[in-house]
Design a protein around this motif. Structure first.
Motif, PDB file in Angstrom:
ATOM      1  N   UNK A 151       0.738  -1.337  -0.154  1.00 35.78           N
ATOM      2  CA  UNK A 151       0.073   0.190  -0.037  1.00 35.78           C
ATOM      3  C   UNK A 151       1.028   1.121   0.209  1.00 35.78           C
ATOM      4  N   UNK A 152       0.353   2.371  -0.622  1.00 36.13           N
ATOM      5  CA  UNK A 152       1.162   3.591  -0.626  1.00 36.13           C
ATOM      6  C   UNK A 152       1.512   4.100   0.604  1.00 36.13           C
ATOM      7  N   UNK A 153       0.873   3.872   1.755  1.00 34.42           N
ATOM      8  CA  UNK A 153       1.166   4.458   3.178  1.00 34.42           C
ATOM      9  C   UNK A 153       2.332   3.612   3.703  1.00 34.42           C
ATOM     10  N   UNK A 154       2.681   2.478   3.119  1.00 36.52           N
ATOM     11  CA  UNK A 154       3.524   1.452   3.623  1.00 36.52           C
ATOM     12  C   UNK A 154       5.039   1.694   2.865  1.00 36.52           C
ATOM     13  N   UNK A 155       4.889   2.453   1.846  1.00 34.64           N
ATOM     14  CA  UNK A 155       5.972   2.442   1.177  1.00 34.64           C
ATOM     15  C   UNK A 155       7.409   2.900   1.897  1.00 34.64           C
ATOM     16  N   UNK A 156       7.385   3.856   2.717  1.00 28.63           N
ATOM     17  CA  UNK A 156       8.610   4.285   3.488  1.00 28.63           C
ATOM     18  C   UNK A 156       8.910   2.841   4.364  1.00 28.63           C
ATOM     19  N   UNK A 157       8.126   2.322   5.287  1.00 27.18           N
ATOM     20  CA  UNK A 157       8.446   1.278   5.902  1.00 27.18           C
ATOM     21  C   UNK A 157       8.929   0.297   5.080  1.00 27.18           C
ATOM     22  N   UNK A 158       8.306  -0.038   3.815  1.00 25.56           N
ATOM     23  CA  UNK A 158       9.054  -1.237   2.847  1.00 25.56           C
ATOM     24  C   UNK A 158      10.466  -0.796   2.539  1.00 25.56           C
ATOM     25  N   UNK A 159      10.804   0.497   2.223  1.00 21.63           N
ATOM     26  CA  UNK A 159      12.138   1.071   1.725  1.00 21.63           C
ATOM     27  C   UNK A 159      13.090   0.540   2.853  1.00 21.63           C
ATOM     28  N   UNK A 160      12.520   0.978   4.112  1.00 21.05           N
ATOM     29  CA  UNK A 160      13.596   0.530   5.347  1.00 21.05           C
ATOM     30  C   UNK A 160      13.830  -0.761   5.592  1.00 21.05           C
ATOM     31  N   UNK A 161      12.942  -1.622   5.480  1.00 23.49           N
ATOM     32  CA  UNK A 161      12.946  -2.875   5.428  1.00 23.49           C
ATOM     33  C   UNK A 161      13.971  -3.379   4.602  1.00 23.49           C
ATOM     34  N   UNK A 162      13.616  -3.124   3.215  1.00 24.53           N
ATOM     35  CA  UNK A 162      14.596  -3.688   2.140  1.00 24.53           C
ATOM     36  C   UNK A 162      16.027  -3.491   2.419  1.00 24.53           C
ATOM     37  N   UNK A 163      16.197  -2.076   2.740  1.00 18.82           N
ATOM     38  CA  UNK A 163      17.700  -1.543   3.031  1.00 18.82           C
ATOM     39  C   UNK A 163      18.205  -2.364   4.162  1.00 18.82           C
ATOM     40  N   UNK A 164      17.540  -2.558   4.975  1.00 16.49           N
ATOM     41  CA  UNK A 164      17.948  -3.458   6.227  1.00 16.49           C
ATOM     42  C   UNK A 164      18.265  -4.829   5.885  1.00 16.49           C
ATOM     43  N   UNK A 165      17.492  -5.524   5.013  1.00 20.50           N
ATOM     44  CA  UNK A 165      17.745  -6.789   4.530  1.00 20.50           C
ATOM     45  C   UNK A 165      18.856  -6.823   3.795  1.00 20.50           C
TER      46      UNK A 165
END
Length: 302
Positions: free
Chosen positions: A155-169
């Motif tokens: 979802x659009x509201x989760x884009x920032x959280x998704x980017x942070x998780x991807x960078x962490x992994x």
């Protein structure tokens, strides 16, 4: 030696290229709870396992070690068995080192790329990296996290959280990849150092020994090719009555139906006595049968 280094470099380069093509054309994370881990680990581990098996299979030392050793090992005396086991362990370590080049390269490249690792462990990211509503259940949280490798499902509201998780992994995956490379390089270096320290030969003497083994193998292969060709030629001449390649053939032999049947079909390697084998049905026929029968004169005039 240089040949080993070049061969390992070629294997590593081909593995890197294959991994890139493999990832581009076949990898597509399912982005579903419970399936991401299996899918990611399968792409990480299964190709590495296949490459390891292929590495063992393509090494001539593997077949030299296992071929015909069962009967030979039974005849080894107890006093020599310990030395035999040490030699086998040493050769196995050498074979394993060569066989690990491709799978380790695959694992290192895939970890540095990060896509497989992100897919496999995205749903297991700690909650505080997610920043979700505390009222969200654990199952729902894992479902949302599992979709993070697929940007179109987030979802659009989760884009920032998704980017942070991807960078962490990706950070975790790349660190693991570089650590794997560092461990392998240090292990290989220390292994060569220890082998050199315990070697009974000096540096130049060791180079001479390596050169001798290389030349001996080349000469042995050439002699094997020529010897087996000459030996087989005698049996073929007995069956057909002339030597292949001869320019002045006076007559040829006409094999009978029974002889054709004797050399046709399937057969295993046959032991004749304690020291000799029959290599083929034609070989067995040539050693047992007298080359009588019908001969046909060849007219040399055109």
């Amino acid at each position: 030696g240089k040949e080993v280094v070049i061969a390992n470099a070629i294997i590593a380069i081909l593995t890197i290229g294959g991994q890139q093509l493999f990832s581009f054309f076949t990898f597509s994370c399912p982005c579903h709870v419970g399936q991401n881990l299996i899918y990611g680990l399968a792409f990480l581990g299964v190709p590495a396992l296949i490459l390891l098996i292929v590495g063992y299979a393509l090494n001539n030392q593997t077949w030299r070690l296992v071929t015909g050793k069962r009967s030979h090992f039974e005849k080894v005396t107890t006093s020599n068995r310990l030395l035999k086991c040490k030699l086998i362990c040493f050769v196995l370590c050498s074979i394993t080192g060569r066989a690990l080049v491709a799978p380790v390269t695959w694992l290192a490249v895939t970890l540095i790329n990060g896509s497989y690792y992100v897919c496999a462990v995205s749903e297991y990211v700690p909650t505080y990296y997610y920043g979700a509503n505390p009222n969200v259940s654990d199952s729902e949280r894992r479902r949302i996290l599992a979709t993070f490798p697929c940007s179109q499902l987030v979802p659009p509201e989760m884009t920032r959280a998704r980017d942070e998780v991807i960078l962490l992994l990706r950070y975790q995956s790349q660190v693991a990849g570089w650590l794997l490379i560092a461990v392998v390089v240090i292990t290989v270096f220390l292994s060569y150092c220890l082998a050199s320290c315990f070697s009974p030969l000096s540096f130049l003497h060791f180079r001479y020994w390596s050169s001798y083994l290389h030349n001996e193998q080349e000469l042995f292969d050439e002699a094997t090719e020529q010897h087996s060709r000459l030996y087989a030629m005698q049996h073929v001449r007995k069956f057909f009555g002339f030597v292949p390649g001869s320019e002045n053939v006076k007559e040829i032999r006409i094999p009978s139906l029974r002889e054709w049947q004797a050399i046709s079909g399937l057969a295993f390697l046959k032991q004749v006595d304690d020291e000799h084998y029959d290599y083929s049905l034609l070989h067995d026929w040539a050693l047992k049968e007298h080359a009588s029968g019908k001969y046909l004169k060849i007219d040399e005039d055109p």
